[in-house]
Design an enzyme around this catalytic site. Structure first.
Site, PDB file in Angstrom:
ATOM      1  N   LYS A   1      14.399   2.319  36.246  1.00 50.20           N
ATOM      2  CA  LYS A   1      14.657   0.881  36.226  1.00 50.20           C
ATOM      3  C   LYS A   1      15.805   0.552  37.170  1.00 50.20           C
ATOM      4  CE  LYS A   1      15.160  -3.071  33.118  1.00 50.20           C
ATOM      5  NZ  LYS A   1      15.140  -3.515  31.692  1.00 50.20           N
TER       6      LYS A   1
ATOM      7  N   ASN B   1      26.796  -3.192  32.484  1.00 53.05           N
ATOM      8  CA  ASN B   1      27.745  -3.212  31.380  1.00 53.05           C
ATOM      9  C   ASN B   1      28.260  -1.850  30.942  1.00 53.05           C
ATOM     10  OD1 ASN B   1      27.445  -6.073  31.131  1.00 53.05           O
ATOM     11  ND2 ASN B   1      25.483  -5.715  30.119  1.00 53.05           N
ATOM     12  N   THR B   2      27.838  -0.775  31.619  1.00 57.17           N
ATOM     13  CA  THR B   2      28.380   0.555  31.397  1.00 57.17           C
ATOM     14  C   THR B   2      29.098   0.990  32.667  1.00 57.17           C
ATOM     15  OG1 THR B   2      26.658   1.186  29.813  1.00 57.17           O
ATOM     16  CG2 THR B   2      27.817   2.971  30.929  1.00 57.17           C
TER      17      THR B   2
ATOM     18  N   PHE C   1      25.053  -1.128  25.762  1.00 59.47           N
ATOM     19  CA  PHE C   1      24.211  -0.074  25.186  1.00 59.47           C
ATOM     20  C   PHE C   1      24.601   0.236  23.736  1.00 59.47           C
ATOM     21  CE2 PHE C   1      23.164   2.184  29.513  1.00 59.47           C
ATOM     22  CZ  PHE C   1      22.374   1.107  29.870  1.00 59.47           C
TER      23      PHE C   1
ATOM     24  N   ASN D   1      16.450  -5.305  36.393  1.00 60.27           N
ATOM     25  CA  ASN D   1      17.418  -5.520  35.324  1.00 60.27           C
ATOM     26  C   ASN D   1      18.188  -6.815  35.588  1.00 60.27           C
ATOM     27  OD1 ASN D   1      19.112  -4.990  33.070  1.00 60.27           O
ATOM     28  ND2 ASN D   1      19.034  -2.794  33.488  1.00 60.27           N
TER      29      ASN D   1
ATOM     30  N   ASN E   1      24.680 -11.254  28.968  1.00 55.34           N
ATOM     31  CA  ASN E   1      25.029 -10.229  27.978  1.00 55.34           C
ATOM     32  C   ASN E   1      25.901  -9.151  28.597  1.00 55.34           C
ATOM     33  OD1 ASN E   1      23.846  -7.261  27.829  1.00 55.34           O
ATOM     34  ND2 ASN E   1      22.348  -8.478  28.984  1.00 55.34           N
TER      35      ASN E   1
ATOM     36  N   ASN F   1      17.226   4.284  32.799  1.00 53.39           N
ATOM     37  CA  ASN F   1      17.959   3.061  33.126  1.00 53.39           C
ATOM     38  C   ASN F   1      19.276   3.422  33.805  1.00 53.39           C
ATOM     39  OD1 ASN F   1      19.181   0.569  33.258  1.00 53.39           O
ATOM     40  ND2 ASN F   1      19.061   0.131  31.070  1.00 53.39           N
TER      41      ASN F   1
ATOM     42  N   SER G   1      22.087  -1.157  34.348  1.00 53.93           N
ATOM     43  CA  SER G   1      22.851  -2.135  33.572  1.00 53.93           C
ATOM     44  C   SER G   1      24.237  -2.310  34.182  1.00 53.93           C
ATOM     45  CB  SER G   1      22.991  -1.672  32.118  1.00 53.93           C
ATOM     46  OG  SER G   1      23.920  -2.497  31.438  1.00 53.93           O
TER      47      SER G   1
ATOM     48  N   TYR H   1      12.043 -10.707  27.924  1.00 49.74           N
ATOM     49  CA  TYR H   1      13.013 -10.705  26.826  1.00 49.74           C
ATOM     50  C   TYR H   1      13.484 -12.138  26.614  1.00 49.74           C
ATOM     51  CZ  TYR H   1      17.415  -9.758  24.301  1.00 49.74           C
ATOM     52  OH  TYR H   1      18.436  -9.755  23.389  1.00 49.74           O
ATOM     53  N   THR H   2      14.078 -12.702  27.641  1.00 49.89           N
ATOM     54  CA  THR H   2      14.634 -14.045  27.515  1.00 49.89           C
ATOM     55  C   THR H   2      13.546 -15.082  27.255  1.00 49.89           C
ATOM     56  OG1 THR H   2      16.368 -13.354  29.054  1.00 49.89           O
ATOM     57  CG2 THR H   2      16.181 -15.712  28.616  1.00 49.89           C
TER      58      THR H   2
END
Length: 366
Positions: free
Chosen positions: A222, A184-185, A120, A251, A116, A179, A182, A326-327
């Protein structure tokens, strides 16, 4: 049944749209005032061996839904009715944001993994706080709130950004997670450096103390599985020094090593974090490293590659007080939490454990 449906139907539909459909169905059935209590009766584990008390909060079982599934607090009651002992909402940012361009969520079925780069996407702290304010107390699960940095917030404004989220969301949280992990940010993982992270966490805790009167909201951080061993230890030492309540580990990873899915197929998906079974081994190792460093006083919530009751039990014995998935839930379906809790309870009783708490950290130190 769900496994057949997933293999032959669901895996052929793009991941993010089917997530929306499935979550809508969960809310419609498990969140309904008419059918929700019945679902809860059928799917919630009631074995007393699963009950546990962690950082002053009572959990009906140690299996939680990790942040990422319900980013906007649209269905925490429904998700709790499926049998999760707690639901972590988010990641939520101070400002509303759409996230990264679609498509941004992909399955790797051969690896039991997801990729993914959501970025966010959420409706912002104020909107989520309003939704939680309207949430009825009856049937409300234990709720964790995971907060992250708004993409539009410059590095020098990151602390203020987190402060806002803590201030408006803290009163609704049973615990709060900062957090900083991640992928992705842009620039977010730079906040994992202890010199930057320490003042950020102190600011969030100060905001929580001011915003929440009459109780203390546990605060955790996290981290990613991509930290080096000495960096993990540095975060653990910082958590002890600051008096944090614990660490959520781990994460997603940016690594693509060891995947069964052909490299060309994975590369074609582009950037993003990998979650699921590929994280299992390293996530387990991080728990052991953290436990040795944190001691018994602070909580570890282990996430990454939890698919079975045995997986959960191994993490608990390694030192986790709580586990999240989650997964595993995506691949396992609506009855998955019940199966994991049932098998976990059987393993605890097999080994003569009186509770989850008595099993924490009982694995031999490597």
């Amino acid at each position: 049944m769900y496994d057949l449906l997933f293999r032959h139907v669901l895996r052929r539909i793009p991941a993010e749209p089917i997530h929306g459909v499935a979550f809508g169905a969960i809310r419609g059935v498990a969140g309904s005032r008419l059918t929700g209590p019945r679902v809860r009766t059928l799917l919630t584990a009631t074995d007393p061996v699963l009950r546990t008390r962690v950082f002053g909060v009572d959990f009906p079982n140690p299996l939680g839904l990790a942040a990422g599934f319900d980013k906007d607090a649209k269905g925490p009651v429904a998700l709790g009715n499926l049998g999760f002992g707690f639901v972590e909402l988010g990641t939520i940012t101070a400002r509303p944001q759409p996230g990264n361009p679609k498509p941004r969520l992909f399955r790797l079925p051969d690896d039991k993994a997801l990729v993914n780069r959501m970025g966010f996407n959420n409706s912002g702290a104020d909107a989520v706080a309003a939704r939680l304010t309207a949430l009825p107390r009856e049937g409300r699960p234990v709720i964790g709130i995971n907060i992250g940095k708004s993409k539009a917030a410059s590095p020098d404004r990151a602390v203020d950004d987190y402060r806002h989220s803590a201030r408006v969301l803290g009163p609704h949280a049973d615990y709060v997670v900062v957090n900083v992990s991640s992928p992705n940010t842009p620039g977010l993982r730079d906040l994992q450096q202890v010199s930057v992270l320490s003042p950020l966490l102190e600011a969030v805790r100060e905001e929580l103390v001011a915003a929440v009167l009459g109780r203390t909201v546990p605060l955790l951080v996290k981290i990613t599985t991509d930290l080096a061993d000495d960096e993990v230890e540095a975060v653990a030492d910082m958590a002890v020094d600051l008096g944090l309540d614990g660490v959520v580990a781990t994460n997603t990873t940016i690594s693509r090593e060891g995947l069964r899915t052909p490299k060309a197929e994975v590369d074609a998906l582009g950037a993003g974090g990998v979650s699921g079974l590929p994280l299992a081994e390293v996530a387990h190792a991080v728990v052991g490293r953290l436990r040795n460093r944190l001691g018994a006083e602070r909580t570890i919530i282990s996430v990454g590659g939890i698919f079975t009751g045995e997986d959960a039990y191994h993490r608990i014995r390694a030192g986790a007080s709580l586990v999240q998935a989650y997964t595993g839930f995506i691949y396992g379906g609506a009855t998955w939490p019940r199966r994991v809790n049932r098998d976990l309870a059987a393993l605890l009783r097999r080994d003569g454990q009186q509770s989850v708490a008595t099993a924490v950290g009982t694995a031999p130190t490597p």
